[in-house]
Design a protein around this motif. Structure first.
Motif, mmCIF file in Angstrom:
data_model
loop_
_atom_site.group_PDB
_atom_site.id
_atom_site.type_symbol
_atom_site.label_atom_id
_atom_site.label_comp_id
_atom_site.label_asym_id
_atom_site.label_seq_id
_atom_site.Cartn_x
_atom_site.Cartn_y
_atom_site.Cartn_z
ATOM 1 N N GLY A 1 -25.894 17.526 42.904
ATOM 2 C CA GLY A 1 -26.008 18.816 42.188
ATOM 3 C C GLY A 1 -24.856 19.758 42.548
ATOM 4 O O GLY A 1 -25.059 20.878 42.580
ATOM 5 N N ALA B 1 -31.297 21.592 48.670
ATOM 6 C CA ALA B 1 -32.807 21.301 48.387
ATOM 7 C C ALA B 1 -33.023 19.868 47.921
ATOM 8 O O ALA B 1 -33.696 19.122 48.514
ATOM 9 C CB ALA B 1 -33.625 22.158 47.195
ATOM 10 N N ARG B 2 -31.744 19.031 47.512
ATOM 11 C CA ARG B 2 -31.704 17.570 47.109
ATOM 12 C C ARG B 2 -31.589 16.874 48.314
ATOM 13 O O ARG B 2 -32.253 15.841 48.639
ATOM 14 C CB ARG B 2 -30.682 17.406 46.052
ATOM 15 N N ARG C 1 -32.383 21.724 40.981
ATOM 16 C CA ARG C 1 -32.479 21.922 42.324
ATOM 17 C C ARG C 1 -31.036 22.117 42.768
ATOM 18 O O ARG C 1 -30.228 21.331 42.541
ATOM 19 C CB ARG C 1 -33.154 21.074 43.133
ATOM 20 N N PRO C 2 -30.676 23.014 43.936
ATOM 21 C CA PRO C 2 -29.508 23.001 44.250
ATOM 22 C C PRO C 2 -29.198 21.912 45.476
ATOM 23 O O PRO C 2 -30.275 21.572 45.825
ATOM 24 C CB PRO C 2 -29.510 24.602 45.168
ATOM 25 N N LEU D 1 -35.019 15.579 40.626
ATOM 26 C CA LEU D 1 -34.137 16.554 41.269
ATOM 27 C C LEU D 1 -33.547 17.752 40.242
ATOM 28 O O LEU D 1 -32.737 18.484 40.943
ATOM 29 C CB LEU D 1 -32.909 15.893 41.967
ATOM 30 N N ASP D 2 -33.658 17.734 39.209
ATOM 31 C CA ASP D 2 -32.930 18.297 38.204
ATOM 32 C C ASP D 2 -33.196 19.787 38.396
ATOM 33 O O ASP D 2 -34.211 20.421 38.729
ATOM 34 C CB ASP D 2 -33.563 17.938 36.682
ATOM 35 N N ALA E 1 -34.906 16.667 50.201
ATOM 36 C CA ALA E 1 -35.598 15.665 49.586
ATOM 37 C C ALA E 1 -35.257 14.432 49.960
ATOM 38 O O ALA E 1 -36.182 13.391 49.468
ATOM 39 C CB ALA E 1 -35.656 15.937 47.815
#
Lengths: 289, 338, 241
Positions: free
Chosen positions: C51, C74-75, C70-71, C67-68, C78
């Motif tokens: 990202g 955040a990824r 998301r900054p 994951l689309d 995750a």
């Protein structure tokens, strides 16, 4: 011995002023270090802290310490709002975008304050009206209390940066922004926190300055040059350097005030520090880029 | 750039308007037009420093004000009164510019910008500290209202002679910038402004060229300042207030940075409007600040820059390099080349 | 199950369209190599998955979780980590602090002891600023940071660039240990074909922003696709695989 008294008095004044200046420059330095934004409106936050304190004391009838607590919080809240509507949108873009946007913000804040609170200087009575004997002179106790508080806050910020999770994040992000993000550091929250902290310290400096200098909508412009020069001479983004230069600045200004008017002393101090940038373009403590 | 593109139309319209204004406007509006012309010099000097010396300068107002003071000091009804004012102001500003530029060119981009802010803010303090010479907030008036060259004398203040004295050099300057596009000097200056590493590899002395352009920009501000003294009859340290510079910067930004006529277009659009609003609402600077912030964030290329981009997009596919954060470059420093 | 699924991924730098529809599935618990010539878009692909590209279109999912939009941070939280080529460590923080940043940022960090058990070399340097270490040591610190994040998916961009030969072997060893003993899925961009062939179970080729083939190390060197796409011949590839 009369002369020594005057010098000692002015040096103490300079020290108090230097510590307040350090509080203001601290936020400027943190925000620059973290986001590479030079917030031209930072002086206006100091002014807002002072004007709000005077308003809370004189119009709302709050006790000084209450006002001095609330005003910085209001400024910090305003900065959180500005983070959403302005700073987020200039992050990572050309330098000119953030500089021009915050130059506009400076005009907005200063003139909104003028519109709402008027252009008359306001004064506030110091919460401590005694004086103490120090180095053979009597010095107003409030000013010493303000200096002590400023030192405490500077120390607290230092400890926060050194020992807390978000302090660690705030030191890590400026070194490698993309890496911090890929490590899971919540960048947006770190930015917001830094911006709010900048507002809080600048607002607090304004609140503490009110019983000494009064409050006026143009005091933000007056602090602009001193606060920026200590950040640049301190080495952009170098926190310790910034605080040190702020105190040197205050002492120098105090010394010069023995012989000249405050405006002339301020102007001369600035003219003394500007050539430093010619010989050390990266500032006194600016080693790296 | 073809002759019938929107920018060419806008440029011709703005220049024509400046030249015919005295024929169509009454005294009130003509005075506004004259202020537009004078402040365009300040806006243009900011634009020159930013676009071709890569220095976003908040201290152009200092050179403008210094020149206004120099002009006021040397003004006289003697035969050399007018050239003394204009040359003295311009040279005085350029001289200070040469000194200040020495320091600014040594500094890193960001620190240099901050230094200009410091210089701007400090100059107001110095101006007020020297109120014995500057008159402080009350200012100084021109010692004479008869100014001229040789036997030809004219009145200072608003009249046809002062108007054209201010407007014609501006039109010539803007046409000159327009004509310079495409010439070798222009290409070199642009190369230096955009990529000093590459320019250095080509053997150009980058710092010297940036310095020369910066000093030239201060001379332009100085010429405007001298004209200011001539048409306003009066100069105060209030001119050193950073908001004066910020207003001029707004003209340049609205019109479009790095364009020949952007500063003029911006001043023509904004100055009359702010003057009109100011007559009914004292705090007009709130809107000025808001406008600058919104322009900087949403449309940093301004009107002319945006038009240029649309015109050139159909012709060339440009590549934007990413900066180190992986974000796209705004093109603020590098608008489409034509 | 696939650890990372990438569907029709497009990515742009400004106006240059670099990723032109990448489809790729990275199997769980294995090391997958991503090969391609310079400028093929390998680094851009890793950044897009993280990202960290200005403009991205397409789908990226980690163990089925999208994951689309998301900054990057955040990824990372995750469960995906990215060792970039540009920034390996926070240079002015100590090694311990470098690891602490990761431990403080993610919800379920791996304890320091466990990290040091695998990457013992950094134990002696915990108090030194990470920027003062050698390139190879910095890479170990970066590995330790990613391990602390306790991620399920690790993307590495040229981990052995500018690193001494014996350190290359050591990095390969750690990659294998992470994948085979701790179940971390790895996507590896590596010019050093010796390392790629020794640690990867699968290889895929990226050319002009698209995946153009792949296979096991043995098959790609046997069917000539390695030579066709990279312009090199892998000597003794079969042995390595």
């Amino acid at each position: 011995m009369m002369d020594f008294d005057v010098v000692a008095f002015q040096l103490l004044n300079g020290l108090v002023w230097g510590l307040l200046l350090a509080l203001i420059a601290l936020g400027l330095c943190l925000i620059y270090g973290l986001m590479h934004i030079s917030n031209l409106a930072h002086g206006s936050l100091f002014m807002l802290g002072a004007v709000l304190t005077a308003y809370a004391c004189n119009t709302l009838g709050l006790p000084f310490w209450g006002a001095a607590l609330i005003a910085p919080l209001v400024v910090a809240a305003l900065m959180l709002l500005l983070d959403r509507v302005l700073f987020t949108h200039v992050l990572g873009r050309e330098i000119a975008v953030s500089i021009l946007a915050t130059a506009g913000l400076l005009l907005v804040i200063d003139n909104l304050v003028l519109a709402f609170f008027g252009g008359e200087p306001a004064s506030v009575d110091a919460p401590l009206d005694g004086a103490v004997e120090l180095f053979g002179i009597t010095y107003p106790s409030y000013r010493l209390a303000a200096a002590g508080l400023a030192i405490l806050v500077l120390l607290a910020v230092g400890l926060f940066l050194r020992f807390t999770k978000y302090g660690l994040f705030m030191r890590a992000v400026p070194q490698a922004r993309a890496l911090a993000a890929a490590t899971g550091v919540p960048i947006a929250r770190v930015n917001a926190l830094t911006i709010a902290l900048g507002g809080l310290t600048a607002g607090l400096a304004g609140a503490l300055a009110t019983p000494i200098t009064g409050a006026h909508f143009q005091m933000g412009l007056a602090i602009l040059a001193p606060s920026f020069i200590v950040v640049v001479v301190g080495g952009l983004g170098n926190l310790g350097g910034t605080v040190a230069v702020a105190i040197i600045y205050g002492l120098l200004r105090g010394l010069l005030s023995v012989a000249m008017t405050p405006t002339a002393a301020e102007a001369t101090t600035l003219l003394c520090l500007l050539p430093v940038l010619y010989f050390r373009p990266r500032g006194l403590f600016g080693g790296g880029a | 750039m073809t002759a019938n593109s929107p920018v060419a139309v806008l440029r011709i319209a703005a220049l024509t308007f400046v030249l015919v204004a005295p024929l169509v406007l009454n005294a009130y509006w003509l005075f506004l037009a004259l202020q537009v012309v004078v402040y365009t010099y300040l806006a243009l000097s900011f634009d020159l420093a930013y676009s071709y010396s890569r220095l976003l300068s908040f201290c152009q107002g200092l050179f403008f004000t210094l020149a206004a003071y120099v002009a006021t000091y040397v003004a006289s009804s003697a035969g050399w009164g007018l050239p003394a004012m204009l040359l003295g102001g311009t040279l005085g500003a350029a001289l200070l510019g040469a000194v200040v530029g020495l320091m600014l060119m040594r500094m890193h981009t960001h620190a240099a910008i901050i230094a200009t802010v410091i210089i701007a803010a400090a100059s107001l303090l110095v101006g007020n500290a020297l109120s014995a010479y500057t008159g402080g907030d009350d200012g100084l008036s021109l010692p004479t209202e008869q100014i001229g060259i040789g036997l030809w004398q004219m009145h200072s203040g608003l009249n046809l002679a002062t108007y054209y004295l201010a407007a014609v050099p501006l039109v010539v300057l803007i046409c000159g910038l327009w004509r310079m596009r495409g010439t070798l000097t222009w290409t070199v200056i642009r190369a230096v402004a955009q990529n000093d590493v590459r320019a250095r590899q080509l053997g150009y002395n980058v710092t010297l060229r940036r310095y020369a352009v910066f000093v030239a920009s201060t001379a332009v501000a100085g010429f405007g300042g001298a004209l200011y003294a001539l048409v306003m009859n009066h100069v105060t340290t209030g001119l050193l207030d950073i908001s004066v510079s910020v207003n001029a910067i707004l003209y340049a930004v609205i019109g479009g940075l790095e364009t020949d006529c952007g500063a003029l277009v911006g001043a023509l659009l904004v100055l009359p409007v702010t003057e009109l609003i100011a007559s009914v609402f004292t705090y007009v600077q709130i809107f000025v600040g808001l406008l600058l912030a919104v322009m900087a964030v949403a449309a940093p290329k301004g009107i002319v820059g945006t038009l240029l981009q649309h015109t050139s997009r159909s012709r060339t596919v440009q590549k934007t390099e990413a900066n180190d954060d992986g974000a796209p470059s705004d093109g603020l420093v590098r608008p489409s080349s034509i | 199950m696939d650890a990372l699924t990438i569907e029709k991924l497009h990515g742009w730098y400004g106006k240059s369209h670099i990723l032109q529809g990448v489809d790729l599935a990275v199997p769980a618990g294995q090391v997958t190599g991503l090969l391609g010539r310079n400028g093929a878009g390998k680094t851009t692909l890793l950044k897009a998955v993280m990202g960290q590209l200005p403009r991205i279109e397409g789908k990226v999912a980690l163990y089925g979780q999208s994951l689309d939009g998301r900054p990057a941070d955040a990824r990372a939280r995750a469960g995906i980590a990215y060792m970039s080529q540009e920034h390996r460590v926070f240079p002015e923080l100590s090694v311990a602090e470098n690891i602490k940043v990761a431990a403080a940022a993610v919800p379920d960090p791996r304890p320091l002891d466990e990290v040091l058990a695998l990457i013992g070399e950094i134990r002696d340097h915990l108090r030194r600023p990470a920027g003062r270490l050698s390139g190879g040591q910095q890479q170990l610190v970066a590995l330790a940071r990613c391990m602390t994040m306790n991620v399920r998916m690790l993307m590495m961009d040229e981990p052995t660039e500018g690193v001494m030969p014996q350190m290359v072997d050591r990095i390969g060893e750690i990659i294998r240990a992470l994948a085979h003993e701790r179940g971390v899925s790895v996507l590896l961009v590596e010019q050093n074909l010796g390392l790629s062939f020794s640690v990867c179970t699968d290889l895929c080729f990226l050319e002009k922003g698209r995946i153009v083939g792949g296979g096991t190390p043995a098959t790609v060197s046997a069917d000539g696709s390695l030579e066709r796409i990279l312009g090199v011949r892998m000597r003794g590839a079969k042995n390595a695989a």
